[in-house]
Design a protein around this motif. Structure first.
Motif, PDB file in Angstrom:
ATOM      1  N   LYS A  86     -20.316  -7.448  -9.662  1.00  0.00           N
ATOM      2  CA  LYS A  86     -19.333  -7.048  -8.665  1.00  0.00           C
ATOM      3  C   LYS A  86     -18.373  -8.206  -8.415  1.00  0.00           C
ATOM      4  N   PRO A  87     -17.071  -7.981  -8.574  1.00  0.00           N
ATOM      5  CA  PRO A  87     -16.115  -9.058  -8.362  1.00  0.00           C
ATOM      6  C   PRO A  87     -16.078  -9.496  -6.902  1.00  0.00           C
ATOM      7  N   THR A  88     -15.740 -10.751  -6.682  1.00  0.00           N
ATOM      8  CA  THR A  88     -15.602 -11.264  -5.319  1.00  0.00           C
ATOM      9  C   THR A  88     -14.150 -11.121  -4.882  1.00  0.00           C
ATOM     10  N   GLY A  89     -13.904 -11.335  -3.616  1.00  0.00           N
ATOM     11  CA  GLY A  89     -12.539 -11.298  -3.089  1.00  0.00           C
ATOM     12  C   GLY A  89     -12.224  -9.986  -2.404  1.00  0.00           C
ATOM     13  N   ASP A  90     -10.996  -9.914  -1.939  1.00  0.00           N
ATOM     14  CA  ASP A  90     -10.540  -8.728  -1.219  1.00  0.00           C
ATOM     15  C   ASP A  90     -10.521  -7.492  -2.114  1.00  0.00           C
ATOM     16  N   TRP A  91     -10.904  -6.362  -1.519  1.00  0.00           N
ATOM     17  CA  TRP A  91     -10.762  -5.065  -2.177  1.00  0.00           C
ATOM     18  C   TRP A  91      -9.429  -4.484  -1.761  1.00  0.00           C
ATOM     19  N   ASN A  92      -8.808  -3.755  -2.655  1.00  0.00           N
ATOM     20  CA  ASN A  92      -7.524  -3.126  -2.383  1.00  0.00           C
ATOM     21  C   ASN A  92      -7.658  -1.619  -2.518  1.00  0.00           C
ATOM     22  N   LEU A  93      -7.330  -0.921  -1.443  1.00  0.00           N
ATOM     23  CA  LEU A  93      -7.267   0.540  -1.465  1.00  0.00           C
ATOM     24  C   LEU A  93      -5.788   0.897  -1.500  1.00  0.00           C
ATOM     25  N   VAL A  94      -5.360   1.516  -2.585  1.00  0.00           N
ATOM     26  CA  VAL A  94      -3.968   1.900  -2.754  1.00  0.00           C
ATOM     27  C   VAL A  94      -3.870   3.410  -2.610  1.00  0.00           C
ATOM     28  N   ILE A  95      -3.040   3.840  -1.678  1.00  0.00           N
ATOM     29  CA  ILE A  95      -2.781   5.258  -1.483  1.00  0.00           C
ATOM     30  C   ILE A  95      -1.447   5.544  -2.156  1.00  0.00           C
ATOM     31  N   LEU A  96      -1.481   6.425  -3.153  1.00  0.00           N
ATOM     32  CA  LEU A  96      -0.303   6.698  -3.974  1.00  0.00           C
ATOM     33  C   LEU A  96       0.142   8.146  -3.791  1.00  0.00           C
ATOM     34  N   HIS A  97       1.245   8.337  -3.079  1.00  0.00           N
ATOM     35  CA  HIS A  97       1.845   9.658  -2.949  1.00  0.00           C
ATOM     36  C   HIS A  97       3.069   9.698  -3.856  1.00  0.00           C
ATOM     37  N   HIS A  98       3.733  10.854  -3.948  1.00  0.00           N
ATOM     38  CA  HIS A  98       4.878  10.948  -4.848  1.00  0.00           C
ATOM     39  C   HIS A  98       5.896  11.963  -4.370  1.00  0.00           C
ATOM     40  N   THR A  99       7.098  11.838  -4.911  1.00  0.00           N
ATOM     41  CA  THR A  99       8.160  12.789  -4.602  1.00  0.00           C
ATOM     42  C   THR A  99       7.875  14.116  -5.313  1.00  0.00           C
ATOM     43  N   VAL A 138       0.911   7.970   7.257  1.00  0.00           N
ATOM     44  CA  VAL A 138      -0.170   8.640   7.994  1.00  0.00           C
ATOM     45  C   VAL A 138      -1.516   8.296   7.366  1.00  0.00           C
ATOM     46  N   ASP A 139      -1.611   8.442   6.059  1.00  0.00           N
ATOM     47  CA  ASP A 139      -2.895   8.221   5.384  1.00  0.00           C
ATOM     48  C   ASP A 139      -3.298   6.749   5.383  1.00  0.00           C
ATOM     49  N   ALA A 140      -2.330   5.846   5.260  1.00  0.00           N
ATOM     50  CA  ALA A 140      -2.660   4.422   5.336  1.00  0.00           C
ATOM     51  C   ALA A 140      -3.207   4.103   6.729  1.00  0.00           C
ATOM     52  N   GLY A 141      -2.633   4.715   7.748  1.00  0.00           N
ATOM     53  CA  GLY A 141      -3.133   4.514   9.111  1.00  0.00           C
ATOM     54  C   GLY A 141      -4.568   4.984   9.263  1.00  0.00           C
ATOM     55  N   ILE A 142      -4.876   6.136   8.682  1.00  0.00           N
ATOM     56  CA  ILE A 142      -6.259   6.633   8.729  1.00  0.00           C
ATOM     57  C   ILE A 142      -7.181   5.670   8.002  1.00  0.00           C
ATOM     58  N   ALA A 143      -6.778   5.247   6.820  1.00  0.00           N
ATOM     59  CA  ALA A 143      -7.610   4.320   6.040  1.00  0.00           C
ATOM     60  C   ALA A 143      -7.811   3.005   6.786  1.00  0.00           C
ATOM     61  N   LEU A 144      -6.772   2.514   7.430  1.00  0.00           N
ATOM     62  CA  LEU A 144      -6.894   1.250   8.165  1.00  0.00           C
ATOM     63  C   LEU A 144      -7.872   1.374   9.325  1.00  0.00           C
ATOM     64  N   ARG A 145      -7.958   2.544   9.922  1.00  0.00           N
ATOM     65  CA  ARG A 145      -8.900   2.756  11.027  1.00  0.00           C
ATOM     66  C   ARG A 145     -10.305   3.072  10.538  1.00  0.00           C
ATOM     67  N   GLU A 146     -10.419   3.884   9.495  1.00  0.00           N
ATOM     68  CA  GLU A 146     -11.711   4.455   9.124  1.00  0.00           C
ATOM     69  C   GLU A 146     -12.411   3.781   7.951  1.00  0.00           C
ATOM     70  N   SER A 155      -2.839  -0.335   1.061  1.00  0.00           N
ATOM     71  CA  SER A 155      -1.415  -0.268   0.730  1.00  0.00           C
ATOM     72  C   SER A 155      -1.016   1.194   0.592  1.00  0.00           C
ATOM     73  N   GLY A 156       0.251   1.476   0.835  1.00  0.00           N
ATOM     74  CA  GLY A 156       0.787   2.820   0.642  1.00  0.00           C
ATOM     75  C   GLY A 156       2.004   2.774  -0.258  1.00  0.00           C
ATOM     76  N   LEU A 157       1.935   3.482  -1.374  1.00  0.00           N
ATOM     77  CA  LEU A 157       3.017   3.507  -2.355  1.00  0.00           C
ATOM     78  C   LEU A 157       3.511   4.934  -2.555  1.00  0.00           C
ATOM     79  N   VAL A 158       4.792   5.067  -2.911  1.00  0.00           N
ATOM     80  CA  VAL A 158       5.348   6.367  -3.259  1.00  0.00           C
ATOM     81  C   VAL A 158       5.994   6.250  -4.639  1.00  0.00           C
ATOM     82  N   TYR A 159       5.551   7.117  -5.533  1.00  0.00           N
ATOM     83  CA  TYR A 159       6.061   7.191  -6.906  1.00  0.00           C
ATOM     84  C   TYR A 159       7.172   8.223  -6.963  1.00  0.00           C
ATOM     85  N   ASP A 160       8.297   7.862  -7.562  1.00  0.00           N
ATOM     86  CA  ASP A 160       9.418   8.778  -7.716  1.00  0.00           C
ATOM     87  C   ASP A 160       9.304   9.453  -9.085  1.00  0.00           C
ATOM     88  N   VAL A 161       9.073  10.761  -9.096  1.00  0.00           N
ATOM     89  CA  VAL A 161       8.867  11.474 -10.362  1.00  0.00           C
ATOM     90  C   VAL A 161      10.147  11.575 -11.186  1.00  0.00           C
TER      91      VAL A 161
END
Length: 180
Positions: A86-99, A138-146, A155-161
């Motif tokens: 298991k790697p050490t260091g911070d874990w990153n949860l990326v929420i990826l939504h899109h257009t 909205v979803d990043a806020g939920i993740a930050l709380r829960e 992190s919250g990213l938006v992909y442009d299709v």
């Protein structure tokens, strides 16, 4: 049509040239991505991820729902049970939504969406279903709380299709759990 015979042929090519033996059950990149099932937005592909670098969860809209939170809790237990490698260091949860997300089409079905989010229809405006920038906030806020703990960034990213580009809507943020 892509049939099973074609998939087996493609797998043989993968196994012969791209398969990486010895990968661990934990992502090598301390990374988890939650994205949409839309075939135009394969998170591993659009983010340039290597095999084994990230755990990827895909659902309708790439949304944080009660079912997603349950999945994350189960994966946390799997990670705890498999500490070797298991790697050490911070874990990153990326929420990826899109257009141009198909979830926008579901706005006409409030009962269906409310059931998906396990809320009442009158709470749907708070989910920003037709706004990818708003929904990722909205979803990043939920993740930050829960989901977050001291070694977890969200992190919250938006992909442009239409362009293939990604915009950062929520910069990597450390949250604090509200529940034990």
């Amino acid at each position: 049509m892509t049939d099973t015979t074609e998939l087996i042929r493609r797998n043989a090519s993968f196994a012969a040239g791209e398969f990486k033996a010895g990968l661990g059950i934990n992502p090598s990149g301390n990374l988890m991505v939650i994205g949409c099932v839309d075939p135009r937005v394969d998170p591993a592909f659009v983010l340039g991820l290597e095999q084994g670098e990230a755990a990827v969860i895909r659902n309708v809209g790439g949304r944080i729902t009660p079912a997603t939170l349950s999945t994350l809790a189960m994966l946390r237990k799997v990670g705890q049970a498999n500490q070797t490698g298991k790697p050490t260091g911070d874990w990153n949860l990326v929420i990826l939504h899109h257009t141009d997300c198909g979830m926008t089409d579901l706005a006409a079905y409030p009962e269906l969406l409310a059931a998906y989010f396990e809320i009442t229809p009158d709470q749907l405006p708070g989910k920003a279903v037709s706004d990818p920038q708003g929904s990722v906030r909205v979803d990043a806020g939920i993740a930050l709380r829960e989901v977050s703990r001291d070694s977890f960034l969200v992190s919250g990213l938006v992909y442009d299709v239409d362009t293939g580009r990604i915009d950062t809507i929520v910069a990597p943020t450390r949250g604090h759990r509200t529940a034990p």
